[in-house]
Structure formats: C-alpha cells, structure tokens
Design a protein around this motif. Structure first.
Motif, PDB file in Angstrom:
ATOM      1  N   GLU A  90      -8.694  17.949  18.622  1.00  0.00           N
ATOM      2  CA  GLU A  90      -9.226  18.424  19.904  1.00  0.00           C
ATOM      3  C   GLU A  90      -9.141  19.940  20.040  1.00  0.00           C
ATOM      4  OE1 GLU A  90      -8.521  17.846  24.738  1.00  0.00           O
ATOM      5  OE2 GLU A  90      -7.386  16.625  23.294  1.00  0.00           O
ATOM      6  N   TYR A  91      -8.003  20.511  19.636  1.00  0.00           N
ATOM      7  CA  TYR A  91      -7.773  21.935  19.857  1.00  0.00           C
ATOM      8  C   TYR A  91      -8.029  22.794  18.622  1.00  0.00           C
ATOM      9  CZ  TYR A  91      -5.669  20.674  24.322  1.00  0.00           C
ATOM     10  OH  TYR A  91      -5.473  20.197  25.592  1.00  0.00           O
ATOM     11  N   GLY A  92      -8.377  22.174  17.510  1.00  0.00           N
ATOM     12  CA  GLY A  92      -8.609  22.941  16.300  1.00  0.00           C
ATOM     13  C   GLY A  92      -7.356  23.631  15.794  1.00  0.00           C
ATOM     14  N   LEU A  93      -6.248  22.928  15.831  1.00  0.00           N
ATOM     15  CA  LEU A  93      -4.965  23.519  15.431  1.00  0.00           C
ATOM     16  C   LEU A  93      -4.915  23.741  13.923  1.00  0.00           C
ATOM     17  CD1 LEU A  93      -2.592  21.335  17.648  1.00  0.00           C
ATOM     18  CD2 LEU A  93      -3.547  23.596  18.176  1.00  0.00           C
ATOM     19  N   ASN A  94      -4.304  24.856  13.522  1.00  0.00           N
ATOM     20  CA  ASN A  94      -4.125  25.171  12.105  1.00  0.00           C
ATOM     21  C   ASN A  94      -2.784  24.699  11.567  1.00  0.00           C
ATOM     22  OD1 ASN A  94      -5.418  27.934  13.469  1.00  0.00           O
ATOM     23  ND2 ASN A  94      -6.569  27.117  11.736  1.00  0.00           N
ATOM     24  N   LEU A  95      -1.831  24.488  12.477  1.00  0.00           N
ATOM     25  CA  LEU A  95      -0.450  24.233  12.084  1.00  0.00           C
ATOM     26  C   LEU A  95       0.214  23.450  13.205  1.00  0.00           C
ATOM     27  CD1 LEU A  95       1.956  25.022  10.076  1.00  0.00           C
ATOM     28  CD2 LEU A  95       2.329  26.986  11.589  1.00  0.00           C
ATOM     29  N   VAL A  96       1.072  22.477  12.847  1.00  0.00           N
ATOM     30  CA  VAL A  96       1.860  21.791  13.865  1.00  0.00           C
ATOM     31  C   VAL A  96       3.327  22.124  13.652  1.00  0.00           C
ATOM     32  CG1 VAL A  96       0.181  19.949  14.182  1.00  0.00           C
ATOM     33  CG2 VAL A  96       2.065  19.615  12.562  1.00  0.00           C
ATOM     34  N   GLN A  97       4.010  22.371  14.764  1.00  0.00           N
ATOM     35  CA  GLN A  97       5.432  22.673  14.744  1.00  0.00           C
ATOM     36  C   GLN A  97       6.171  21.490  15.343  1.00  0.00           C
ATOM     37  OE1 GLN A  97       6.566  26.569  16.282  1.00  0.00           O
ATOM     38  NE2 GLN A  97       8.256  25.610  17.396  1.00  0.00           N
ATOM     39  N   LEU A  98       7.031  20.877  14.568  1.00  0.00           N
ATOM     40  CA  LEU A  98       7.769  19.691  14.996  1.00  0.00           C
ATOM     41  C   LEU A  98       9.156  20.097  15.431  1.00  0.00           C
ATOM     42  CD1 LEU A  98       6.642  17.216  12.179  1.00  0.00           C
ATOM     43  CD2 LEU A  98       5.492  17.785  14.339  1.00  0.00           C
ATOM     44  N   HIS A  99       9.458  19.900  16.705  1.00  0.00           N
ATOM     45  CA  HIS A  99      10.671  20.469  17.282  1.00  0.00           C
ATOM     46  C   HIS A  99      11.677  19.418  17.727  1.00  0.00           C
ATOM     47  CE1 HIS A  99      12.566  24.188  18.574  1.00  0.00           C
ATOM     48  NE2 HIS A  99      11.439  24.831  18.345  1.00  0.00           N
ATOM     49  N   GLY A 100      11.528  18.192  17.211  1.00  0.00           N
ATOM     50  CA  GLY A 100      12.452  17.138  17.593  1.00  0.00           C
ATOM     51  C   GLY A 100      13.206  16.576  16.406  1.00  0.00           C
ATOM     52  N   ALA A 101      13.341  15.250  16.381  1.00  0.00           N
ATOM     53  CA  ALA A 101      14.086  14.568  15.315  1.00  0.00           C
ATOM     54  C   ALA A 101      13.138  13.950  14.295  1.00  0.00           C
ATOM     55  CB  ALA A 101      14.993  13.508  15.928  1.00  0.00           C
ATOM     56  N   GLU A 102      12.015  14.594  14.058  1.00  0.00           N
ATOM     57  CA  GLU A 102      11.024  14.069  13.120  1.00  0.00           C
ATOM     58  C   GLU A 102      11.601  13.959  11.706  1.00  0.00           C
ATOM     59  OE1 GLU A 102       9.194  16.232  16.519  1.00  0.00           O
ATOM     60  OE2 GLU A 102      10.575  16.866  14.921  1.00  0.00           O
ATOM     61  N   THR A 103      11.170  12.942  10.993  1.00  0.00           N
ATOM     62  CA  THR A 103      11.709  12.648   9.662  1.00  0.00           C
ATOM     63  C   THR A 103      10.894  13.329   8.563  1.00  0.00           C
ATOM     64  OG1 THR A 103      10.312  10.704   9.404  1.00  0.00           O
ATOM     65  CG2 THR A 103      12.462  10.390  10.474  1.00  0.00           C
ATOM     66  N   PRO A 104      11.457  13.451   7.373  1.00  0.00           N
ATOM     67  CA  PRO A 104      10.665  13.924   6.232  1.00  0.00           C
ATOM     68  C   PRO A 104       9.445  13.051   5.997  1.00  0.00           C
ATOM     69  CG  PRO A 104      12.999  13.995   5.690  1.00  0.00           C
ATOM     70  CD  PRO A 104      12.888  13.291   7.011  1.00  0.00           C
ATOM     71  N   ALA A 105       9.558  11.736   6.266  1.00  0.00           N
ATOM     72  CA  ALA A 105       8.427  10.831   6.058  1.00  0.00           C
ATOM     73  C   ALA A 105       7.268  11.182   6.980  1.00  0.00           C
ATOM     74  CB  ALA A 105       8.869   9.391   6.290  1.00  0.00           C
ATOM     75  N   GLN A 106       7.543  11.544   8.235  1.00  0.00           N
ATOM     76  CA  GLN A 106       6.463  11.925   9.140  1.00  0.00           C
ATOM     77  C   GLN A 106       5.842  13.251   8.722  1.00  0.00           C
ATOM     78  OE1 GLN A 106       7.366  12.425  13.349  1.00  0.00           O
ATOM     79  NE2 GLN A 106       5.227  12.039  13.903  1.00  0.00           N
TER      80      GLN A 106
END
Length: 224
Positions: A90-106
């Motif tokens: 939707e926003y044409g993002l180039n990069l996502v920043q994961l700031h929680g407890a996200e796993t290596p698998a995600q």
C-alpha cells in the motif's frame, strides 16, 4: 492477499557522513518539510499503541511520492507477515523495521518475499550479542535502541561503547534519545558496523510532528 513489490533497500554506503533516518512521521506538511532536508530514510510507525502511529493521518500517496533518494521504512511491532506485506504494498515501503519479539523465522519469511528487514534490539547496561546470530542471515540491517518501557521512542540513550564489541557483518542503525546535544559526539563516533542514526522523539514539537528548525541544525552539524 496483495503481494508486495518493494523497491530494494540501498547497499550500505560507506561515505564521509552517517546516513540519517527521521522516524515517527505522520503529518503531510511536516513530511514535506522534513523530506526537503534530504534524510536517507524516513520512518512511519504502524503500531496502534504508539503515540506516533501513522494512521489515520498518513496518506499512502504522499509516502509513495517521496523522492527516490529517501528510503521509506515501515515500523511494526509483533505484526503478522501478511499485514506487513499489505502495508508494504500500500505504501510502497522499501524496508520494514521490526521492533517487537519477531523471530528469525519471520525475518526469513519477509526476506523470501523480497522485503528487506531491519530488526531492532533493546540495549541496556549489558547486551548479549549472541542473540543476534540467528537473525544475521535474514536481516539487511539491525537497529539498536535503548531498553525501556516502550518498544521505542523512550527518549533516552544507552552506553554506545557497548557496540565496540559488535562483530557481525550486518550494518546497523543507532537509535535511542539522540538529540542536538549529541551532534558533535555522533559526528566523531567510530564504531564497527555503524551505518545510520535514527532521529525521533528529541526532535519533536509533539508526538509525530518534527521540529524542522531543530532537525535542520542537526543535519548541518552532522553533515558539515
């Protein structure tokens, strides 16, 4: 489900100045003013418990219309891969920043979908760098922020010298209470892997609204 087709993240640029990310943007006129300063990255927070949550004010068209020189970063906290992909599209993002407890698998799942990932880690008085190792193959960047009550935007710094022990090949963003008072120290900072500075809460007149004169001065000091 809408499939994402993000533009590739830039290769780490080893230049005479550190890259700059201005995060927590949401208001149209303010985005235009900050974009005119020429940040390398601009961050938009898609976490509904944040005071800088980009919706409903943020319009996808304005994010997509940013100059190609500015990388568009979506910040997420414990969000599903499907929802992240929808926001990327939707926003044409180039990069996502994961700031929680996200796993290596995600992180690997997003990477496999063609979405570059920056994984954030909270740093306190001590930090075990071994926790980064499972993520290294699946992240374009790391981000080191100050450990606090909130996932980010706590407005306090940590001891940057902890990062002297960093040995992984993944470049990183330095975040956590960076302010105008730190400009000289940041400009002279030499740490292994340091790629960019993340400016947010200390450059605001209100949550999500950046103080453009203050940012202008910070850019001048960081990029003499």
């Amino acid at each position: 489900m809408t499939t994402a087709a993000p533009a590739p993240a830039p290769e780490p640029r080893l230049s005479s100045h550190l890259n700059i990310k201005v995060c927590g943007m949401k208001y149209a006129a303010n985005i235009t003013e900050v974009a005119a300063l020429g940040p390398d990255f601009m961050g938009f927070i898609f976490y509904d418990q944040s005071r800088r949550h980009a919706r409903p004010e943020l319009q996808a068209e304005q994010v997509r219309a940013l100059p190609a020189s500015i990388q568009r970063v979506g910040v997420f906290v414990n969000e599903t891969t499907e929802r992240i992909q929808q926001h990327v599209a939707e926003y044409g993002l180039n990069l996502v920043q994961l700031h929680g407890a996200e796993t290596p698998a995600q992180c690997a799942e997003l990477q496999a979908a063609g979405i570059p990932v920056s994984k954030a880690f909270a740093v306190g008085a001590e930090f075990d760098f071994r926790q980064l190792e499972p993520y290294a193959a699946h992240c374009t960047y790391f981000l080191f922020d100050t450990k606090g009550e909130l996932p980010g935007g706590n407005g306090t710094t940590f001891d940057w010298q902890i990062l002297e022990h960093y040995r992984l090949p993944v470049p990183y963003f330095l975040a956590g209470g960076l302010s105008l008072a730190h400009a000289d120290a940041l400009r002279r900072l030499r740490l292994p892997g340091l790629f960019a500075l993340d400016l947010n809460s200390c450059f605001e007149t209100a949550p999500g609204r950046k103080d453009v004169p203050l940012l202008t001065e910070m850019f001048r000091l960081l990029r003499p």
